[in-house]
Each structure stands twice: as structure tokens, then as C-alpha cells.
Design an enzyme around this catalytic site. Structure first.
Site, mmCIF file in Angstrom:
data_model
loop_
_atom_site.group_PDB
_atom_site.id
_atom_site.type_symbol
_atom_site.label_atom_id
_atom_site.label_comp_id
_atom_site.label_asym_id
_atom_site.label_seq_id
_atom_site.Cartn_x
_atom_site.Cartn_y
_atom_site.Cartn_z
ATOM 1 N N GLY A 9 35.722 42.643 20.156
ATOM 2 C CA GLY A 9 36.380 41.359 20.963
ATOM 3 C C GLY A 9 36.887 42.120 22.083
ATOM 4 N N LYS A 185 55.938 50.246 17.673
ATOM 5 C CA LYS A 185 54.877 48.927 18.193
ATOM 6 C C LYS A 185 55.023 47.565 17.566
ATOM 7 C CE LYS A 185 51.096 47.859 20.881
ATOM 8 N NZ LYS A 185 49.576 47.681 20.875
ATOM 9 N N ASN A 189 56.464 43.724 18.778
ATOM 10 C CA ASN A 189 55.650 42.583 18.476
ATOM 11 C C ASN A 189 56.798 41.636 17.546
ATOM 12 O OD1 ASN A 189 53.223 43.360 19.619
ATOM 13 N ND2 ASN A 189 52.759 44.417 18.010
HETATM 14 P P1 NAD Z 1 39.617 39.814 19.686
HETATM 15 O O1 NAD Z 1 39.763 38.416 18.748
HETATM 16 O O2 NAD Z 1 39.479 39.847 21.048
HETATM 17 O O3 NAD Z 1 38.497 40.619 18.877
HETATM 18 C C1 NAD Z 1 38.596 40.759 17.393
HETATM 19 C C2 NAD Z 1 36.708 40.604 17.337
HETATM 20 O O4 NAD Z 1 36.659 40.697 15.932
HETATM 21 C C3 NAD Z 1 36.230 39.185 17.722
HETATM 22 O O5 NAD Z 1 35.225 39.399 18.650
HETATM 23 C C4 NAD Z 1 35.564 38.680 16.256
HETATM 24 O O6 NAD Z 1 34.514 38.178 16.530
HETATM 25 C C5 NAD Z 1 35.529 39.846 15.412
HETATM 26 N N1 NAD Z 1 35.349 39.822 13.974
HETATM 27 C C6 NAD Z 1 36.099 39.223 13.174
HETATM 28 N N2 NAD Z 1 35.595 39.467 11.937
HETATM 29 C C7 NAD Z 1 34.811 40.431 11.838
HETATM 30 C C8 NAD Z 1 34.020 41.127 11.101
HETATM 31 N N3 NAD Z 1 34.402 40.696 9.690
HETATM 32 N N4 NAD Z 1 33.242 42.189 11.345
HETATM 33 C C9 NAD Z 1 33.032 42.319 12.562
HETATM 34 N N5 NAD Z 1 33.606 41.635 13.729
HETATM 35 C C10 NAD Z 1 34.364 40.800 13.290
HETATM 36 O O7 NAD Z 1 40.882 40.529 19.095
HETATM 37 P P2 NAD Z 1 41.524 41.634 20.195
HETATM 38 O O8 NAD Z 1 42.768 41.106 20.984
HETATM 39 O O9 NAD Z 1 40.572 42.709 20.794
HETATM 40 O O10 NAD Z 1 42.600 42.688 19.214
HETATM 41 C C11 NAD Z 1 42.060 43.418 18.172
HETATM 42 C C12 NAD Z 1 43.284 43.983 17.480
HETATM 43 O O11 NAD Z 1 43.828 45.158 18.537
HETATM 44 C C13 NAD Z 1 44.244 43.437 17.028
HETATM 45 O O12 NAD Z 1 44.970 43.884 15.760
HETATM 46 C C14 NAD Z 1 45.233 43.201 18.104
HETATM 47 O O13 NAD Z 1 46.764 42.994 17.757
HETATM 48 C C15 NAD Z 1 45.191 44.693 18.756
HETATM 49 N N6 NAD Z 1 45.555 45.010 20.021
HETATM 50 C C16 NAD Z 1 45.181 44.117 21.111
HETATM 51 C C17 NAD Z 1 45.342 44.269 22.419
HETATM 52 C C18 NAD Z 1 45.135 43.382 23.335
HETATM 53 O O14 NAD Z 1 45.603 43.471 24.641
HETATM 54 N N7 NAD Z 1 43.975 42.357 23.363
HETATM 55 C C19 NAD Z 1 46.397 45.425 22.713
HETATM 56 C C20 NAD Z 1 46.679 46.115 21.799
HETATM 57 C C21 NAD Z 1 46.105 45.918 20.376
#
Ligand code: NAD
Length: 304
Positions: A9, A185, A189
Site C-alpha cells: 500500500g 511510537k 499513536n
Molecule cells: P495501506 O492500507 O496503504 O497498505 C496496506 C496494503 O496491504 C494495502 O494495499 C492492502 O491491499 C494490502 N493487503 C491487505 N491484506 C493483504 C494480504 N493478506 N496480503 C498482501 N497484501 C495485503 O497501509 P499503510 O498506510 O501503508 O500502512 C501499513 C502499515 O505501516 C500500518 O501498520 C501503518 O500503521 C504503518 N505505518 C504507516 C505510515 C503511513 O504514513 N502510512 C507510517 C508509518 C507506519
């Protein structure tokens, strides 16, 4: 190094693309087929400071196409970690490493159930990213990445992974006590995400009303008690730090806020919900976190 990102994602695509640009052999694995198709057809578009570049990187929704991997990076939301851990275990076999940089508590424990703990690396990153649409993300922020062996016992493999990240420009430090880093962290949150998700406000607004600030402070104070009872090293200035982060990200909507806005399941059970679970084990009560958790669970159970 052959690297597979599980959950490509916003964050997974960003890390995968940066590592691919640096010459690593990267595969993005995601169940979202439209996104995978867009990446394979036109590359991954990354918007940074108003400019967009396209990065060529392999993506797939078929794990059989990936083969053996040296490093699997799990970047699904914490609600999907069980599935991602199983896939990671198949891909890394008996010699590769699995890295989680997800938010929240409990991801490494879930991975630990299917993978030799001596090959689990956990950590946090200050990078930020937003999903714009299939094949397109915004690189929203850059900052340090901190990783460590989940067992606390260092292995040479982690040094190699740290080098690969630093060579790609992802500034990465290795620590012995990664649990404290993850807790650090988590505490941020705990003080920001549920409150912003429930009220619709941006992060900085937590500081603008005494009642909201007091609520955030109470949630963090409860979590600090749980952390201390578990022997986790936490800073005495944690509440101040949470408020500094709220100020620094004043105009941002938290990830949980964005999840609620888009009627997606949130990571509440790995954030305030994790504090409730840990408190129960210790026999202490955390009413503020319990209430925030129940309210977010109610909200997400009744999306239209
Ligand atoms: P996101 O929702 O953009 O991406 C998650 C992806 O996982 C999606 O594309 C989804 O289709 C995919 N997915 C779901 N189930 C799956 C499976 N079984 N197999 C393969 N792919 C699958 O989420 P994100 O914002 O990228 O966040 C991901 C993690 O990173 C979370 O734990 C979030 O808290 C953490 N995080 C996010 C940020 C940010 O700025 N977005 C920053 C630091 C940490």
C-alpha cells in the site's frame, strides 16, 4: 538482496520503490489486483513535494511467482498481519529474515508464531506515505528508521539489511532494545489516533482545547503505567513528546482518522486496544483506553 514487500500500500510501495531504485531485486506483493496491474503497466507514481516520478518495480498478487526471498518486509495493516506472516514464512524459508515496520503492538508476536524468532526484525519508521489511487502514492514524510532483532540477540544478517537500507537513502539505525522503540511510537499513536478518528479533527487540534489535551494526556499516562509495569524503558517526557508530535503534524489527519474517513477497519486493537489487553494481563484498569477502544470499535462496526 532479494526483497519482497508484503502489503504494497502506501508505505510498502514507497519502501519497495526506494529499494528498487537503489538496485535491489524487489517484488511487491499485494492482494489489490488493480494496484498491482497499474504498477506493472506504467510503474509506481510517487509524488514528493509536488513533483511525481515513476519507478519501475515488479508487482504481483500471485505469491507463487515470487520464489525464495532474503528479506520479507511486512507492511499490511495490523489487522492483516496473521495472513502476511504466513506468506512471509513460505517466502523466507529457513534462512531469510522478516521485518515489520508496522505501527502498533503485537505484530512481531504474531509473526513469532510462524517464524523462528531469531529471524524476526522489528522496528519503527518516521517515513510517511498516503495512497492516492491504483499505482500512485504520495511520499509524505521522511525520517529515521530504527530496527532491531526481536529476540534482542544480534545477528550478522541485520547489519547487511541496515546497510542495504542506508545505501538506498533510508537512514536506518540498529538498536538492541527494539521493544522500547516500538513502545515509544505506540505511545504517540495512543495519544493521537483514536481521539482524532472519533472527533474528525486534525492532529494539532488536540492541543487547542484543554479537554482534548487532558484526554490525550490521560490515555498516554495510562499506557505509560502499563509500559513501566512491563519493564519497558520509557521517557519521563513522553506526554510532552506526544504533544510535540501533534504540533509538528498539526495539519495532518492521523492514519486512524483517514481509515475512519474512508470507512476502513482501523488498527485500534493494536494501539489503544493493545494497552487494554496488556493492562488486563497485569490486573490494572485503563478506563480511558478502554473507552476510546470501545468507541472506535463501535464506529467501525457500523459504517454504512
Ligand atoms: P495501506 O492500507 O496503504 O497498505 C496496506 C496494503 O496491504 C494495502 O494495499 C492492502 O491491499 C494490502 N493487503 C491487505 N491484506 C493483504 C494480504 N493478506 N496480503 C498482501 N497484501 C495485503 O497501509 P499503510 O498506510 O501503508 O500502512 C501499513 C502499515 O505501516 C500500518 O501498520 C501503518 O500503521 C504503518 N505505518 C504507516 C505510515 C503511513 O504514513 N502510512 C507510517 C508509518 C507506519
Amino acid at each position: 538482496m532479494k526483497i519482497t514487500v508484503i502489503g504494497a500500500g502506501a508505505m510498502g510501495s514507497l519502501f519497495g520503490a526506494i529499494l528498487a531504485e537503489s538496485g535491489e531485486d524487489v517484488r511487491l506483493y499485494d492482494i489489490w489486483e488493480e494496484h498491482v496491474k497499474a504498477i506493472n503497466e506504467k510503474g509506481l507514481d510517487i509524488e514528493l513535494n509536488g513533483k511525481t516520478r515513476s519507478v519501475s518495480v515488479n508487482a504481483t498478487s500471485d505469491k507463487r511467482q515470487i520464489g525464495k526471498t532474503d528479506l520479507a518486509i511486512i507492511f499490511v495493516k495490523s489487522t492483516q498481519t496473521v495472513d502476511a506472516a504466513r506468506i512471509a514464512s513460505e517466502l523466507v524459508g529457513n534462512s531469510g529474515f522478516v521485518l515489520t515496520l508496522q505501527n502498533g503492538m503485537g505484530n512481531a508476536d504474531i509473526i513469532d508464531e510462524v517464524i523462528d524468532p531469531g529471524r524476526i526484525i522489528a522496528g519503527t519508521t518516521s517515513y510517511g506515505a498516503t495512497m492516492l489511487g491504483p499505482g500512485s502514492i504520495r511520499h509524505a514524510g521522511t525520517g529515521p528508521t530504527v530496527i532491531g532483532m526481536w529476540t534482542g540477540i544480534q545477528k550478522t544478517g541485520i547489519a547487511k539489511i541496515t546497510d542495504v537500507f542506508n545505501k538506498a537513502g533510508i537512514v536506518t539505525e540498529t538498536v538492541d532494545d527494539v521493544r522500547s522503540v516500538i513502545w515509544g511510537k505506540l505511545l504517540v499513536n495512543v495519544g493521537i489516533n483514536a481521539i482524532t478518528a472519533l472527533t474528525g479533527i486534525k492532529n494539532g487540534r488536540i492541543l487547542d482545547l484543554a479537554a482534548t489535551k487532558a484526554l490525550s494526556c490521560a490515555a498516554v499516562e495510562e499506557a505509560l503505567e502499563v509500559a513501566r509495569a512491563q519493564g519497558v524503558k520509557v521517557s519521563d517526557n513522553t506526554v510532552e513528546h506526544v504533544f510535540q508530535v501533534a504540533e509538528a503534524t498539526r495539519n495532518n489527519r492521523s492514519s486512524m482518522g483517514q481509515d475512519v474517513d474512508n470507512k476502513r477497519q482501523t488498527e485500534i486493537s493494536a494501539i489503544n486496544g493493545a494497552i487494554v489487553k496488556e493492562a488486563q494481563k497485569l490486573g490494572v484498569t485503563v478506563p480511558v483506553n478502554q473507552t476510546l477502544t470501545a468507541l472506535v470499535e463501535t464506529l467501525q462496526a457500523h459504517y454504512e
